[in-house]
Write a protein that holds these residues in place. Structure first.
Motif, PDB file in Angstrom:
ATOM      1  N   ARG A  73       1.022  -1.134  -0.148  1.00 45.77           N
ATOM      2  CA  ARG A  73      -0.115   0.079  -0.063  1.00 45.77           C
ATOM      3  C   ARG A  73       0.869   1.326  -0.149  1.00 45.77           C
ATOM      4  O   ARG A  73       0.462   2.308   0.093  1.00 45.77           O
ATOM      5  CB  ARG A  73      -0.725  -0.031   0.997  1.00 45.77           C
ATOM      6  CG  ARG A  73      -0.134  -0.049   2.796  1.00 45.77           C
ATOM      7  CD  ARG A  73      -1.192  -0.021   3.858  1.00 45.77           C
ATOM      8  NE  ARG A  73      -0.784  -0.390   4.360  1.00 45.77           N
ATOM      9  CZ  ARG A  73      -0.912   0.347   5.960  1.00 45.77           C
ATOM     10  NH1 ARG A  73      -1.972   1.741   6.475  1.00 45.77           N
ATOM     11  NH2 ARG A  73      -0.387  -0.010   7.206  1.00 45.77           N
ATOM     12  N   SER A 107       1.947  -5.396   3.975  1.00 49.21           N
ATOM     13  CA  SER A 107       2.258  -3.778   4.508  1.00 49.21           C
ATOM     14  C   SER A 107       3.768  -3.665   4.640  1.00 49.21           C
ATOM     15  O   SER A 107       3.736  -5.404   5.339  1.00 49.21           O
ATOM     16  CB  SER A 107       1.000  -3.204   5.185  1.00 49.21           C
ATOM     17  OG  SER A 107       1.982  -1.823   5.427  1.00 49.21           O
ATOM     18  N   LYS A 119      -9.041   7.894   2.957  1.00 52.85           N
ATOM     19  CA  LYS A 119      -7.134   7.260   3.130  1.00 52.85           C
ATOM     20  C   LYS A 119      -7.142   5.532   3.227  1.00 52.85           C
ATOM     21  O   LYS A 119      -6.763   4.689   2.494  1.00 52.85           O
ATOM     22  CB  LYS A 119      -6.517   8.064   4.204  1.00 52.85           C
ATOM     23  CG  LYS A 119      -5.319   7.994   2.773  1.00 52.85           C
ATOM     24  CD  LYS A 119      -4.459   8.765   3.922  1.00 52.85           C
ATOM     25  CE  LYS A 119      -2.594   8.408   3.510  1.00 52.85           C
ATOM     26  NZ  LYS A 119      -1.526   9.249   4.317  1.00 52.85           N
ATOM     27  N   TYR A 120      -7.685   5.211   4.526  1.00 50.01           N
ATOM     28  CA  TYR A 120      -7.237   3.420   4.336  1.00 50.01           C
ATOM     29  C   TYR A 120      -8.280   3.024   3.053  1.00 50.01           C
ATOM     30  O   TYR A 120      -8.128   2.032   2.673  1.00 50.01           O
ATOM     31  CB  TYR A 120      -8.293   3.754   5.956  1.00 50.01           C
ATOM     32  CG  TYR A 120      -8.413   1.549   6.278  1.00 50.01           C
ATOM     33  CD1 TYR A 120      -6.980   1.330   6.696  1.00 50.01           C
ATOM     34  CD2 TYR A 120      -9.687   1.272   6.027  1.00 50.01           C
ATOM     35  CE1 TYR A 120      -6.952   0.502   7.110  1.00 50.01           C
ATOM     36  CE2 TYR A 120      -9.341  -0.091   6.184  1.00 50.01           C
ATOM     37  CZ  TYR A 120      -8.032  -0.354   7.344  1.00 50.01           C
ATOM     38  OH  TYR A 120      -7.705  -1.988   7.079  1.00 50.01           O
ATOM     39  N   GLN A 123      -6.421   2.999   0.458  1.00 50.79           N
ATOM     40  CA  GLN A 123      -5.437   1.769   0.300  1.00 50.79           C
ATOM     41  C   GLN A 123      -6.109   0.723   0.728  1.00 50.79           C
ATOM     42  O   GLN A 123      -4.552  -0.601   0.478  1.00 50.79           O
ATOM     43  CB  GLN A 123      -4.238   1.932   1.674  1.00 50.79           C
ATOM     44  CG  GLN A 123      -3.701   3.418   2.377  1.00 50.79           C
ATOM     45  CD  GLN A 123      -2.917   3.527   3.701  1.00 50.79           C
ATOM     46  OE1 GLN A 123      -3.876   2.344   4.740  1.00 50.79           O
ATOM     47  NE2 GLN A 123      -3.023   4.651   4.194  1.00 50.79           N
TER      48      GLN A 123
END
Length: 281
Positions: A73, A107, A119-120, A123
């Protein structure tokens, strides 16, 4: 069930020289070795396989090390680096005799921040896309990938079995399973036994570590409930002791092992295996 030992307890990084530990692993009664492979270029997988065979051991899982720069990510360079690294592990796994590559491959470990929900979600979509590419590659090599939830101090992305199961669902590949760890579950799950049941047939690997990262059985984890849950889902897979001491400096820093938790790494291996076998049968 088969019981294994993760090489992090004795060696980091794992190299061709690390095969010197194999005779002891066999002597102590382990069925297999889980090779933590930080730098694939440091080993000759054919040589390692010969050493395993010579000691009547298997490598049943390869443990990924997604440190800084390896991040599905992350920025484009980090994604490419991570994909190439995981593909190399997938290439090496069958040569070593393994059909499983496990760990927090989604990650970079240590990346933890409270980010806005949007934003999460971005990702998440990025990791799904990259895992779809990697699972397709894994299937071509008859290998599965097992994603490991980590505690909140090591990642902000996948902390629980439920989150891992959602990621598996979204990727939509039979080559993706879940890898649970007793240490991380002790911190993040309301009930580790229920997390195991939630994983069900998707549970591909269990790491056994004490609640203080020490010896399984010499801690506060309710191991009876853990094994009852494994029995409930008819788990026939592998259990790996993954504990740490300050002796292996690189891993000690990464896992925040600042003191001698147990008498020795040998004691963790021997006593931990004895306990796990006693509670499993």
């Amino acid at each position: 069930m088969n019981f294994g030992i993760n090489t992090y307890l004795f060696s980091s990084p794992f190299t061709n020289e690390s095969v010197k530990f194999f005779p002891k692993f066999k002597e102590w009664g382990f069925d297999f070795v889980e090779i933590a492979l930080e730098e694939p270029e440091l080993i000759d997988p054919v040589l390692i396989r010969k050493a395993l065979d010579a000691n009547a051991l298997e490598c049943r899982s390869v443990c990924a090390a997604t440190g800084p720069g390896r991040d599905l990510r992350g920025n484009r360079k980090e994604q490419v680096t991570s994909i190439e690294y995981i593909q190399k592990l997938i290439d090496f796994a069958p040569v070593l005799g393994s059909k499983l590559v496990a760990g927090p491959i989604y990650s970079s470990v240590g990346r933890a921040d409270l980010v806005p929900e949007e934003k999460y979600k971005k990702q998440w979509k990025l990791v799904v896309k990259n895992l779809q590419l990697l699972t397709a590659y894994a299937q071509e090599h008859d290998v599965k990938l097992a994603i490991e939830p980590l505690n909140r101090y090591e990642t902000d992305f996948i902390n629980t079995c439920e989150q891992a199961m959602q990621l598996i669902h979204d990727v939509g590949s039979d080559a993706l399973v879940v890898h649970l760890d007793s240490f991380h579950m002790n911190l993040e799950e309301k009930d580790p036994a229920l997390a195991i049941q939630k994983a069900g047939e998707k549970l591909g690997l269990l790491h056994a570590s004490g609640s203080d990262r020490g010896t399984p059985g010499g801690d506060q984890i309710n191991w009876d409930r853990i094994f009852a849950a494994l029995d409930h889902i008819n788990y026939q897979g592998d259990i790996v002791i993954e504990s740490f001491t300050p002796d292996v400096k690189v891993i000690a820093k990464a896992a925040s092992i600042w003191r001698q938790i147990e008498p020795s790494k040998e004691a963790i291996a021997i006593d931990g295996l004895k306990f796990l076998r006693s509670v499993a049968f």
